[in-house]
Design a protein around this motif. Structure first.
Motif, PDB file in Angstrom:
ATOM      1  N   PHE A 150      -5.859  51.690  26.757  1.00  0.00           N
ATOM      2  CA  PHE A 150      -5.219  50.387  26.919  1.00  0.00           C
ATOM      3  C   PHE A 150      -4.423  50.363  28.215  1.00  0.00           C
ATOM      4  CE2 PHE A 150      -5.816  50.947  22.374  1.00  0.00           C
ATOM      5  CZ  PHE A 150      -6.337  49.716  21.991  1.00  0.00           C
ATOM      6  N   LYS A 151      -4.560  49.277  28.940  1.00  0.00           N
ATOM      7  CA  LYS A 151      -3.783  49.094  30.164  1.00  0.00           C
ATOM      8  C   LYS A 151      -2.368  48.645  29.818  1.00  0.00           C
ATOM      9  CE  LYS A 151      -7.858  47.777  32.870  1.00  0.00           C
ATOM     10  NZ  LYS A 151      -8.493  46.710  33.681  1.00  0.00           N
ATOM     11  N   GLN A 152      -1.470  48.747  30.771  1.00  0.00           N
ATOM     12  CA  GLN A 152      -0.095  48.318  30.558  1.00  0.00           C
ATOM     13  C   GLN A 152      -0.054  46.852  30.128  1.00  0.00           C
ATOM     14  OE1 GLN A 152       2.533  49.119  33.826  1.00  0.00           O
ATOM     15  NE2 GLN A 152       4.089  47.717  33.106  1.00  0.00           N
ATOM     16  N   GLY A 153       0.655  46.572  29.034  1.00  0.00           N
ATOM     17  CA  GLY A 153       0.788  45.216  28.519  1.00  0.00           C
ATOM     18  C   GLY A 153      -0.335  44.782  27.598  1.00  0.00           C
ATOM     19  N   GLU A 154      -1.378  45.587  27.461  1.00  0.00           N
ATOM     20  CA  GLU A 154      -2.516  45.194  26.632  1.00  0.00           C
ATOM     21  C   GLU A 154      -2.182  45.353  25.147  1.00  0.00           C
ATOM     22  OE1 GLU A 154      -7.356  45.997  26.416  1.00  0.00           O
ATOM     23  OE2 GLU A 154      -6.095  47.155  27.794  1.00  0.00           O
ATOM     24  N   ILE A 155      -2.661  44.372  24.358  1.00  0.00           N
ATOM     25  CA  ILE A 155      -2.418  44.390  22.914  1.00  0.00           C
ATOM     26  C   ILE A 155      -3.351  45.391  22.241  1.00  0.00           C
ATOM     27  CG2 ILE A 155      -2.503  43.042  20.781  1.00  0.00           C
ATOM     28  CD1 ILE A 155      -0.210  42.284  22.576  1.00  0.00           C
ATOM     29  N   ILE A 156      -2.798  46.242  21.367  1.00  0.00           N
ATOM     30  CA  ILE A 156      -3.590  47.202  20.602  1.00  0.00           C
ATOM     31  C   ILE A 156      -4.048  46.560  19.298  1.00  0.00           C
ATOM     32  CG2 ILE A 156      -3.520  49.447  19.427  1.00  0.00           C
ATOM     33  CD1 ILE A 156      -1.302  50.188  21.533  1.00  0.00           C
ATOM     34  N   TYR A 157      -3.145  45.936  18.597  1.00  0.00           N
ATOM     35  CA  TYR A 157      -3.490  45.125  17.442  1.00  0.00           C
ATOM     36  C   TYR A 157      -2.397  44.075  17.262  1.00  0.00           C
ATOM     37  CZ  TYR A 157      -0.316  48.389  14.992  1.00  0.00           C
ATOM     38  OH  TYR A 157       0.762  49.148  14.624  1.00  0.00           O
ATOM     39  N   LYS A 158      -2.747  42.996  16.574  1.00  0.00           N
ATOM     40  CA  LYS A 158      -1.814  41.901  16.370  1.00  0.00           C
ATOM     41  C   LYS A 158      -1.390  41.819  14.909  1.00  0.00           C
ATOM     42  CE  LYS A 158      -3.325  38.825  20.106  1.00  0.00           C
ATOM     43  NZ  LYS A 158      -3.824  37.459  20.424  1.00  0.00           N
ATOM     44  N   GLU A 159      -0.185  41.321  14.716  1.00  0.00           N
ATOM     45  CA  GLU A 159       0.315  41.080  13.368  1.00  0.00           C
ATOM     46  C   GLU A 159      -0.655  40.160  12.624  1.00  0.00           C
ATOM     47  OE1 GLU A 159       4.284  39.180  11.167  1.00  0.00           O
ATOM     48  OE2 GLU A 159       4.209  39.420  13.357  1.00  0.00           O
ATOM     49  N   GLY A 160      -1.006  40.553  11.396  1.00  0.00           N
ATOM     50  CA  GLY A 160      -1.923  39.754  10.594  1.00  0.00           C
ATOM     51  C   GLY A 160      -3.361  40.227  10.657  1.00  0.00           C
ATOM     52  N   GLN A 161      -3.703  41.087  11.637  1.00  0.00           N
ATOM     53  CA  GLN A 161      -5.055  41.627  11.697  1.00  0.00           C
ATOM     54  C   GLN A 161      -5.252  42.703  10.631  1.00  0.00           C
ATOM     55  OE1 GLN A 161      -5.637  43.048  15.721  1.00  0.00           O
ATOM     56  NE2 GLN A 161      -6.443  41.086  16.423  1.00  0.00           N
ATOM     57  N   HIS A 162      -6.502  42.878  10.218  1.00  0.00           N
ATOM     58  CA  HIS A 162      -6.802  43.913   9.218  1.00  0.00           C
ATOM     59  C   HIS A 162      -6.501  45.295   9.798  1.00  0.00           C
ATOM     60  CE1 HIS A 162      -8.687  45.680   5.708  1.00  0.00           C
ATOM     61  NE2 HIS A 162      -9.401  46.454   6.491  1.00  0.00           N
ATOM     62  N   SER A 163      -5.847  46.124   9.007  1.00  0.00           N
ATOM     63  CA  SER A 163      -5.442  47.452   9.488  1.00  0.00           C
ATOM     64  C   SER A 163      -6.596  48.434   9.330  1.00  0.00           C
ATOM     65  CB  SER A 163      -4.212  47.948   8.713  1.00  0.00           C
ATOM     66  OG  SER A 163      -4.442  47.904   7.321  1.00  0.00           O
TER      67      SER A 163
END
Length: 349
Positions: free
Chosen positions: A161-174
């Motif tokens: 992941f680059k700086q600032g990139e989202i890894i996962y978002k709230e509400g996404q399946h874990s």
């Protein structure tokens, strides 16, 4: 009582030898030829086999070769008992895996001594095999948190992941549990007013991304890379299987969750009762620790990330940093911050 299988086609010699061994406190099973002897060995799996060579149906060499084909019988000690005394016959038997070779006629003590010796050797070899198996199982088992992290290193899926990139978002399946191989990750939530609040910072060698281990839940926060990061991911299902089969790891994870809970409580107390100056000072020190840097070295971090972790408005944080700079506590070069007076920073109220 040790169990001996005696395979001998001469009925008189078979009966006399069996009686001799029974008097020496051994359990005896006999077979009249090699074919029956091999079938009997596979069925009863004796502690040791004493076998003639020249027999109808199947000779002693064939019996030995048949025993070597199955895991249950290939380690049974095997003694040839034969009138064949030529060196090539002895050599052939030993090359096939026989443990000893006794020629007819033989002395009672000679046979008993050979049996006792081979049984003792077999017991030692069995202990060695079991010990080696236990060591392999021990090496392959996951006994603690370090072993779990090694499992991530060996089997985890690689994510960059680059700086600032989202890894996962709230509400996404874990879907994954992550181990940070390199970089720095923040977990954060947005409140009802849209204010960004950092809930955790994770550095190299930290685990994160775990939600419920028993239910199919979603991520409760958003995770993003503060700087370029490399993660190793294990699927949630595989992770649950690991902790289900390794209870010591489960205890370590419980301790890890407990530590996370303590940190969250401390953060809430800071936000509730500490001044903006105090929270800003603590956040600078926290980032230096997570980045693996000394506070007196320049650390590069965005003002938004600092404000989010400190739980203050970005404008308030920037004003506080300016005051620290004017007081000679920190030095600022663009987005880089370096502590000049560490003790004074720690003592800010």
């Amino acid at each position: 009582m040790k169990h001996i299988l005696l395979i001998e086609d001469d009925p008189i010699l078979r009966e006399n030898t069996a009686e001799l061994l029974e008097l020496s406190n051994y359990k005896i099973t006999t077979a009249p030829n090699g074919k029956i002897g091999l079938e009997t060995a596979l069925e009863i799996q004796p502690d040791i086999i004493v076998c003639d060579i020249m027999m109808p149906e199947l000779d002693g060499y064939g019996v030995l070769q048949g025993l070597a084909k199955t895991e249950q019988t290939k380690h049974i000690p095997f003694i040839f008992l034969s009138a064949k005394t030529e060196r090539k016959d002895v050599r052939k038997g030993m090359d096939l895996g026989a443990d000893d070779y006794i020629t007819k006629p033989f002395e009672e003590n000679e046979l008993i001594s050979a049996i006792e010796s081979r049984l003792a050797k077999a017991a030692i070899l069995k202990d060695n095999r079991e010990s080696a198996t236990n060591e392999v199982e021990e090496e392959q088992s996951i006994r603690n948190l370090n072993d779990l992290k090694n499992f991530f290193d060996d089997n985890g899926k690689n994510f960059s992941f680059k700086q600032g990139e989202i890894i996962y978002k709230e509400g996404q399946h874990s879907n994954y549990i992550y181990l940070i191989e390199k970089g720095l990750v923040k977990c954060h939530k947005l409140d009802d007013q849209g204010k960004d609040l950092t809930t955790a910072l994770h550095k190299e060698d930290d685990l994160f991304g775990y939600t419920s281990f028993t239910e199919n839940t979603v991520y409760k926060e958003t995770a993003a890379a503060i700087k370029e990061s490399v993660l190793l991911g294990i699927s949630k299902n595989e992770f649950i299987e690991i902790i289900s089969n390794n209870h010591k790891v489960t205890l370590d994870l419980i301790q890890l969750l407990n530590d996370d809970l303590v940190n969250v409580k401390d953060q809430l107390l800071e936000m509730a009762y500490s001044s903006v100056k105090k929270r800003t000072a603590l956040t600078i020190l926290k980032f230096a620790d997570k980045l693996g840097s000394k506070p007196t070295d320049f650390i590069r971090i965005s003002r938004n990330d600092l404000a989010s972790v400190a739980g203050v408005a970005t404008e308030s944080l920037i004003r506080t940093l300016s005051r620290f700079k004017d007081q000679g506590i920190i030095e600022i070069e663009g987005r880089n911050i370096k502590v000049l007076d560490l003790q004074q920073l720690k003592n800010i109220d």
